[in-house]
Design an enzyme around this catalytic site. Structure first.
Site, PDB file in Angstrom:
ATOM      1  N   ARG A 247      42.214  36.852  22.581  1.00 20.87           N
ATOM      2  CA  ARG A 247      41.209  36.943  21.547  1.00 20.87           C
ATOM      3  C   ARG A 247      41.344  38.415  21.068  1.00 20.87           C
ATOM      4  O   ARG A 247      41.255  39.292  21.986  1.00 20.87           O
ATOM      5  CB  ARG A 247      39.950  36.588  21.940  1.00 20.87           C
ATOM      6  CG  ARG A 247      38.767  37.229  20.946  1.00 20.87           C
ATOM      7  CD  ARG A 247      37.732  36.426  21.204  1.00 20.87           C
ATOM      8  NE  ARG A 247      37.606  35.181  20.753  1.00 20.87           N
ATOM      9  CZ  ARG A 247      36.362  34.491  20.279  1.00 20.87           C
ATOM     10  NH1 ARG A 247      35.216  35.430  20.324  1.00 20.87           N
ATOM     11  NH2 ARG A 247      36.440  33.179  19.911  1.00 20.87           N
TER      12      ARG A 247
ATOM     13  N   HIS B 248      41.685  31.081  13.821  1.00 23.49           N
ATOM     14  CA  HIS B 248      40.977  30.739  15.020  1.00 23.49           C
ATOM     15  C   HIS B 248      41.286  29.165  15.359  1.00 23.49           C
ATOM     16  O   HIS B 248      40.466  28.193  15.185  1.00 23.49           O
ATOM     17  CB  HIS B 248      39.325  30.715  14.540  1.00 23.49           C
ATOM     18  CG  HIS B 248      38.444  30.718  15.923  1.00 23.49           C
ATOM     19  ND1 HIS B 248      39.056  30.535  17.349  1.00 23.49           N
ATOM     20  CD2 HIS B 248      37.206  30.667  16.219  1.00 23.49           C
ATOM     21  CE1 HIS B 248      38.038  30.507  18.172  1.00 23.49           C
ATOM     22  NE2 HIS B 248      36.993  30.620  17.639  1.00 23.49           N
TER      23      HIS B 248
ATOM     24  N   GLN C 102      39.299  26.520  17.602  1.00 17.69           N
ATOM     25  CA  GLN C 102      37.925  26.001  17.031  1.00 17.69           C
ATOM     26  C   GLN C 102      38.190  24.946  15.943  1.00 17.69           C
ATOM     27  O   GLN C 102      37.589  24.035  16.053  1.00 17.69           O
ATOM     28  CB  GLN C 102      37.356  27.301  16.319  1.00 17.69           C
ATOM     29  CG  GLN C 102      36.330  27.083  15.384  1.00 17.69           C
ATOM     30  CD  GLN C 102      35.051  26.881  16.380  1.00 17.69           C
ATOM     31  OE1 GLN C 102      34.801  27.536  17.386  1.00 17.69           O
ATOM     32  NE2 GLN C 102      34.413  25.711  16.310  1.00 17.69           N
TER      33      GLN C 102
ATOM     34  N   ASP D 258      29.660  29.693   8.832  1.00 15.06           N
ATOM     35  CA  ASP D 258      29.946  30.739   9.819  1.00 15.06           C
ATOM     36  C   ASP D 258      29.408  32.067   9.654  1.00 15.06           C
ATOM     37  O   ASP D 258      28.814  32.151   8.496  1.00 15.06           O
ATOM     38  CB  ASP D 258      31.559  30.873   9.849  1.00 15.06           C
ATOM     39  CG  ASP D 258      32.066  31.817  10.950  1.00 15.06           C
ATOM     40  OD1 ASP D 258      31.384  32.035  12.152  1.00 15.06           O
ATOM     41  OD2 ASP D 258      33.157  32.397  11.004  1.00 15.06           O
TER      42      ASP D 258
ATOM     43  N   CYS E 218      30.659  26.994  13.871  1.00 15.51           N
ATOM     44  CA  CYS E 218      31.472  27.177  14.974  1.00 15.51           C
ATOM     45  C   CYS E 218      30.698  28.027  15.979  1.00 15.51           C
ATOM     46  O   CYS E 218      31.279  27.930  17.269  1.00 15.51           O
ATOM     47  CB  CYS E 218      32.666  28.164  14.710  1.00 15.51           C
ATOM     48  SG  CYS E 218      32.275  29.670  13.752  1.00 15.51           S
TER      49      CYS E 218
ATOM     50  N   ARG F 258      34.751  22.146  22.146  1.00 11.30           N
ATOM     51  CA  ARG F 258      35.895  23.243  22.436  1.00 11.30           C
ATOM     52  C   ARG F 258      36.374  23.226  23.747  1.00 11.30           C
ATOM     53  O   ARG F 258      37.563  23.289  23.964  1.00 11.30           O
ATOM     54  CB  ARG F 258      34.773  24.438  22.487  1.00 11.30           C
ATOM     55  CG  ARG F 258      34.391  24.976  20.893  1.00 11.30           C
ATOM     56  CD  ARG F 258      35.358  25.148  20.094  1.00 11.30           C
ATOM     57  NE  ARG F 258      36.429  26.113  20.313  1.00 11.30           N
ATOM     58  CZ  ARG F 258      36.427  27.466  20.674  1.00 11.30           C
ATOM     59  NH1 ARG F 258      35.251  28.043  20.139  1.00 11.30           N
ATOM     60  NH2 ARG F 258      37.543  28.029  20.827  1.00 11.30           N
TER      61      ARG F 258
HETATM   62  N1   CP Z   1      33.013  29.770  18.454  1.00 13.03           N
HETATM   63  C1   CP Z   1      33.516  30.463  19.070  1.00 13.03           C
HETATM   64  O1   CP Z   1      34.593  31.126  19.109  1.00 13.03           O
HETATM   65  O2   CP Z   1      32.310  31.095  20.022  1.00 13.03           O
HETATM   66  P1   CP Z   1      32.671  32.326  20.811  1.00 13.03           P
HETATM   67  O3   CP Z   1      32.799  33.556  20.140  1.00 13.03           O
HETATM   68  O4   CP Z   1      31.463  32.699  21.726  1.00 13.03           O
HETATM   69  O5   CP Z   1      33.931  32.089  21.679  1.00 13.03           O
HETATM   70  N1  NVA Z   2      34.283  34.564  11.985  1.00 10.26           N
HETATM   71  C1  NVA Z   2      33.833  34.883  13.212  1.00 10.26           C
HETATM   72  C2  NVA Z   2      34.016  33.573  14.349  1.00 10.26           C
HETATM   73  C3  NVA Z   2      33.409  33.645  15.479  1.00 10.26           C
HETATM   74  C4  NVA Z   2      33.858  32.624  16.652  1.00 10.26           C
HETATM   75  C5  NVA Z   2      34.110  36.089  13.799  1.00 10.26           C
HETATM   76  O1  NVA Z   2      35.448  36.418  13.903  1.00 10.26           O
HETATM   77  O2  NVA Z   2      33.344  36.846  14.275  1.00 10.26           O
END
Ligand code: CP
Ligand code: NVA
Length: 318
Positions: free
Chosen positions: A114, A141, A144, A236, A277, A305
């Protein structure tokens, strides 16, 4: 569940960087496997299908769900997950991404990343020689999106022909991944966003021929009335990780796009569901009334998830 009933031939050893690399049929099989994994969990079955395996969990950005989903899904089946934040390891700081990838590939069965750049997760996949899972980048992502479609199908059955509306920052990683998976699976996908936050033209061009094959209608509009008839309304955060300096600008721009009960009612459907999400900033992109209300499936979506991530790892690990 006996994995012998799952034909993993086309999956073994593969990475998941974006759904662009997977066929509709492969995504459908992963959805089916996710449901089977969820059902066995609900029956209380215990398996050890990751015994002897190791998973590196690399994080440049924070995470609750993604980290916990990978860590618990892998660990409860006998695997050994190792959490590595960029505070702990050399990743493009003192050592190149390529060299880190080569070393991790000698020690781990798979890698989750990530972080910021899609090019980093792609380089990890290229040089490690083991499956690499994109746990979120600025661009995509994908894990997700699989959980999102699973959740949609739990309410409405097969997703083909269903209407999913993403309301908010139309150019972010979550909207982009939804566009790809919807184009592949034949889900009508409408992005409701101010014009300045439209998804980039390149991705739209990439998705157009996929949508032509699957029958998906991909639309972009600034008009919230276009949620009419939606099976699901999705939002989101307005400020994604790494974009904190844009906060005031985004709040002003996206205020008319808050998912509140009035917006949910514009679907004209009492059975429309709300998806997010998470994490959510209640009072910004969504009201507490909606996310904590009867139409919300955000908590099932969060649970899914884990099941979807376990399915992806079961399919791809040698
Ligand atoms: N939805 C999601 O990716 O959550 P986190 O940022 O907590 O991993
Ligand atoms: N768009 C958000 C998603 C978090 C799961 C981010 O990148 O912060």
């Amino acid at each position: 569940m006996n994995l012998e009933t799952f034909d993993s031939n086309t999956f073994k050893g593969r990475s998941l960087l974006t759904w662009l690399d997977y066929s509709e049929e492969e995504i459908r099989r992963l959805l089916d496997l996710s449901s089977r994994v969820k059902a066995e969990k609900q029956r209380g079955e215990v398996h050890d299908r990751f015994t002897g395996k190791t998973l590196a969990l690399l994080f440049e950005k924070r995470s609750t769900r993604t980290r916990c989903a990978f860590e618990t899904a892998f660990g409860e089946e006998g695997g050994h997950p190792v959490f590595l934040s960029t505070q702990d390891i050399q990743l493009g700081a003192k050592e190149s991404i390529e060299d880190t990838a080569r070393v991790l590939g000698r020690m781990f069965s798979a890698i989750q990343f990530r972080g910021f750049k899609q090019s980093t997760v792609a380089a990890l996949a290229k040089y490690s020689g083991v499956p690499v899972y994109n746990g979120l980048t600025d661009s995509f992502h994908p894990t997700q999106a699989l959980a999102d479609i699973m959740t949609l199908e739990e309410s409405f059955g097969p997703c083909r022909g269903k209407k999913l509306c993403f309301v908010g920052d139309g150019r972010n990683n979550v909207a982009r991944s939804l566009m790809v998976i919807c184009a592949k699976l034949g889900v009508h996908f409408t992005v409701v966003t101010p014009t300045s936050l439209n998804p980039d033209a390149g991705l739209m061009e990439t998705c157009a021929p996929l949508a032509a094959v699957s029958g998906a209608e991909i639309r972009v509009t600034a008009d919230t009335a276009e949620v009419e008839g939606a099976d699901a309304v999705y939002t989101d955060v307005w400020v994604s990780m790494g974009e904190e300096s844009l906060r005031e600008e985004r709040l002003a721009l996206l205020k008319p796009y808050q998912v509140n009960q009035a917006l949910m009612d514009k679907t004209g459907r009492k059975d429309a569901i709300f998806l997010h999400c998470l994490p959510a900033v209640k009072g910004e992109e969504v009201t507490a009334e909606v996310i904590d209300g009867p139409q919300s499936r955000a908590w099932d979506e969060a649970e899914n998830r884990k099941h979807t991530i376990k399915a992806i790892m079961l399919a791809t690990l040698e």
